[in-house]
Design a protein around this motif. Sequence first.
Motif, PDB file in Angstrom:
ATOM      1  N   PRO A 174       0.653  -1.192   0.114  1.00 20.88           N
ATOM      2  CA  PRO A 174       0.008   0.085  -0.175  1.00 20.88           C
ATOM      3  C   PRO A 174       1.196   1.439   0.300  1.00 20.88           C
ATOM      4  O   PRO A 174       2.501   1.237   0.553  1.00 20.88           O
ATOM      5  N   GLU A 175       0.393   2.638  -1.087  1.00 24.94           N
ATOM      6  CA  GLU A 175       1.576   3.814  -0.990  1.00 24.94           C
ATOM      7  C   GLU A 175       1.763   4.122   1.047  1.00 24.94           C
ATOM      8  O   GLU A 175       3.052   4.866   0.817  1.00 24.94           O
ATOM      9  N   ALA A 237      -3.595  -2.718  -2.375  1.00 26.46           N
ATOM     10  CA  ALA A 237      -4.311  -0.622  -2.481  1.00 26.46           C
ATOM     11  C   ALA A 237      -6.268  -1.397  -1.234  1.00 26.46           C
ATOM     12  O   ALA A 237      -5.200  -0.126  -0.016  1.00 26.46           O
ATOM     13  N   ARG A 254       0.053   1.790 -10.418  1.00 26.84           N
ATOM     14  CA  ARG A 254      -1.360   2.633  -9.720  1.00 26.84           C
ATOM     15  C   ARG A 254      -0.742   3.853  -8.843  1.00 26.84           C
ATOM     16  O   ARG A 254       0.078   2.844  -8.301  1.00 26.84           O
ATOM     17  N   ASP A 256      -1.970   4.213  -5.807  1.00 28.15           N
ATOM     18  CA  ASP A 256      -2.249   3.825  -4.752  1.00 28.15           C
ATOM     19  C   ASP A 256      -1.042   2.973  -4.014  1.00 28.15           C
ATOM     20  O   ASP A 256      -1.940   1.965  -2.631  1.00 28.15           O
TER      21      ASP A 256
END
Length: 308
Positions: A174-175, A237, A254, A256
């Motif tokens: 996840p970001e 994500a 992506r 995210d």
Amino acid sequence: MLEIRHLHVLRAIAHEGSLAGAARALHYSQPTVTHHLAVLERHFDAPLVQRGPRGATLTELGETLLPHAEAVLSRLRLAEREVRDQAARGTRALRIGTFPTAGALLLPGAVRSLHEQGVHVSLVEGELPVLLNGLRSRELHAALVFSQPGDRLDLEDEFEVHPLLTDPLLLVLPEDHRCAALERVPLEELREESWVGAADPRDPCDRLLSWACAQHGFEPVHVMRTDDYGVVQGFVAAGTGVSLVPRLALGAPRADLAVRPLEGPPLAREISVAVLRSTTARSAQDLVASLKRQAARVVAQWEEHPLA
């Protein structure tokens, strides 16, 4: 001289367990089966079948001959099908196997090039075991395959294996994950993480992850499994877990997600094309050349637009 019908008889006896059963399977009379077996045994000057009250079994020499007979008969079936297909279409034909992540990026350009040369191409999509079985059974002329540390392709000498590219396995986070700020992530930092993996726990990438984690004294815990890499990235994500995804399967970046390599020796799979040495050799070599050109373009794109 050996004749094809002699090999058919040997195989039928092995499969049916009796001369009478072999006769029924081949639509021969039993004396005909007995005659062909006698000719075959005279040729080798040795008994190949042991007859008994409960049927017939192959002797040790018969068992030695059987896989060679199977290979000859299989190759003849392949030759007959290829010639009939080509005669019916008036063109060369090539059956190619692929797994999804490789097929999307590597095959379209190669298939287009073959079509322009008048080659009829049919595709068979499946996971690696399906493709290897298709090659071994001669249902496929060629297939995109992969290997990685600890996994051998185990193909016979009748196949040529041409390396195409190295596909690194990258960590998808996840970001806002605490490790997203790192340039390379130590695997031991992920000891307590949950993982999103393949539907089949025996998936080669999952096995490689387990092997790598074992070097650091832990086993990854999978909380979600799917074979759709788009779904994998969606769950990551959403914060369900982290995942190890082949570079070929990542697609467009992506916003995210964070994608990072693991620290240490790179985890990767080697993508190759395996080709059956057969009457389609010219078409197969054209395929190999096209795939190598496309693989070089993919690697150049990776270098120009790194995800990590």
